[in-house]
Design a protein around this motif. Structure first.
Motif, short mmCIF file in Angstrom:
data_model
loop_
_atom_site.label_atom_id
_atom_site.label_comp_id
_atom_site.label_asym_id
_atom_site.label_seq_id
_atom_site.Cartn_x
_atom_site.Cartn_y
_atom_site.Cartn_z
N GLU A 1 0.82 -1.23 -0.08
CA GLU A 1 0.03 0.04 0.10
C GLU A 1 0.84 1.07 0.01
O GLU A 1 1.97 1.18 0.55
CB GLU A 1 -0.86 0.07 1.24
N ILE A 2 0.33 2.44 -0.57
CA ILE A 2 1.00 3.60 -0.60
C ILE A 2 0.38 4.43 0.46
O ILE A 2 -0.91 4.41 0.64
CB ILE A 2 1.12 4.36 -1.89
N SER A 3 1.11 5.11 1.47
CA SER A 3 0.72 5.79 2.29
C SER A 3 0.01 7.12 1.66
O SER A 3 0.55 7.67 0.78
CB SER A 3 1.61 6.00 3.66
N ASP A 4 -0.68 7.92 2.73
CA ASP A 4 -1.08 8.97 2.34
C ASP A 4 0.10 9.97 2.04
O ASP A 4 0.13 10.70 1.07
CB ASP A 4 -2.15 9.71 3.39
N GLU A 5 0.89 9.85 3.11
CA GLU A 5 2.38 10.63 2.85
C GLU A 5 3.12 10.43 1.62
O GLU A 5 3.64 11.24 0.80
CB GLU A 5 3.30 10.33 4.28
N GLY A 6 3.00 8.69 1.31
CA GLY A 6 3.66 8.27 0.08
C GLY A 6 3.25 9.35 -0.99
O GLY A 6 3.79 9.25 -2.12
N ARG A 7 1.62 9.16 -1.11
CA ARG A 7 1.06 9.88 -2.40
C ARG A 7 1.83 11.34 -2.50
O ARG A 7 1.63 11.76 -3.66
CB ARG A 7 -0.26 9.97 -2.02
N LYS A 8 2.10 11.76 -1.42
CA LYS A 8 2.66 13.25 -1.55
C LYS A 8 4.11 13.21 -2.12
O LYS A 8 4.77 14.58 -2.07
CB LYS A 8 2.29 14.09 -0.36
N THR A 9 4.76 12.12 -1.95
CA THR A 9 6.11 12.09 -2.19
C THR A 9 6.38 12.43 -3.64
O THR A 9 5.94 12.20 -4.71
CB THR A 9 6.73 10.71 -2.17
#
Lengths: 143, 143
Positions: free
Chosen positions: B66-74
């Motif tokens: 899974e990609i985290s919410d934070e990951g999406r903003k990476t």
DNA sequence: AATTTAAAGGATAAATTTATCTTTTATTTT
DNA sequence: AAAATAAAAGATAAATTTATCCTTTAAATT
């Protein structure tokens, strides 16, 4: 960005371009030392450049390599193209086989701007330009 | 420009970012297929991304990534940095060990402009941005 | 013509990147 | 608790890039 082979090629060509006309010949050893590149590997790369008529080679005593007047005017773009191919200028940054205006990857347009910037710069910068900047002490060939 | 490993990493992350919240989990097989990358090699790369906390992994039945919410903003920049290192952003294009304003290579300034352009773009483009462009049909993940 | 010099060419090896496969570990479901 | 599932970890292999070495070829000097 560029392969080692490509960096060696560029640095070798630029070194040869820094030599004054009349004394434009240098041997492999001298070139490899100046370009900070391994001798035998450099020899291979120079052969490619000779085949592409970007360099002249002369065998025997006092032999070596020379850059032609035309070679001096060669843009950086051409060296990269000959050694690394032009995937850096044309290929999709994310590896899509078909990446175009019609079927773009998710950074197609953003990358196009950068690629155009890079391509323009590489096409307008000649080996002579680079050599001049070294010969005037503005920049350096070796670290 | 980027290594294959890096392209696989980006495409895998972008694919995970295209999944809607609530159904954001996908297995290796699905990811590798979507990213057009070899399964086992992709597994290795994903592990690196997990170690860097850019991804979450869940073992066992219904497990996956899974990609985290934070990951999406990476930003894209970070993926490249993690997989390929930042030589593309920082290293000398011609391979000089010391290449700086004080001791520049012959294309230092010209390359700086391009590098700044590239860096800026990569820092401001997030995985989410890329995923959105795919989800709205503007761009494509696969060829 | 014989010798020496230096690049050309080809074989080989080391290093790195890309890729696959097998076993182990963790987690869920039965 | 046992079985099934899927990622983690590690071993191995293939491909590519980087690098070296040795023999051949061409040219200049003696």
């Amino acid at each position: 960005m560029f392969s080692k082979a490509c960096k060696y090629a560029i640095n070798s060509m630029v070194f040869l371009a820094t030599l004054p006309e009349g004394q434009e010949r240098a041997g492999l050893k001298e070139i490899a030392f100046a370009a900070n590149s391994p001798e035998a590997f450099t020899a291979k790369i120079l052969r490619t450049l000779v085949r592409e008529n970007l360099l002249l080679s002369i065998k025997g005593p006092n032999g070596g390599f020379e850059i032609s007047d035309e070679g001096r005017k060669t843009p950086l773009y051409r060296i990269v193209q000959v050694i690394d191919g032009d995937s850096i200028f044309k290929g999709c940054a994310l590896g899509l086989q078909e990446c175009s205006e019609k079927h773009p990857c998710s950074v197609h347009h953003k990358f196009k701007a950068i690629r155009d910037h890079l391509t323009g710069m590489m096409m307008t910068t000649t080996l002579q330009d680079m050599a001049l900047s070294i010969n005037t002490g503005v920049s350096f060939l070796k670290t």
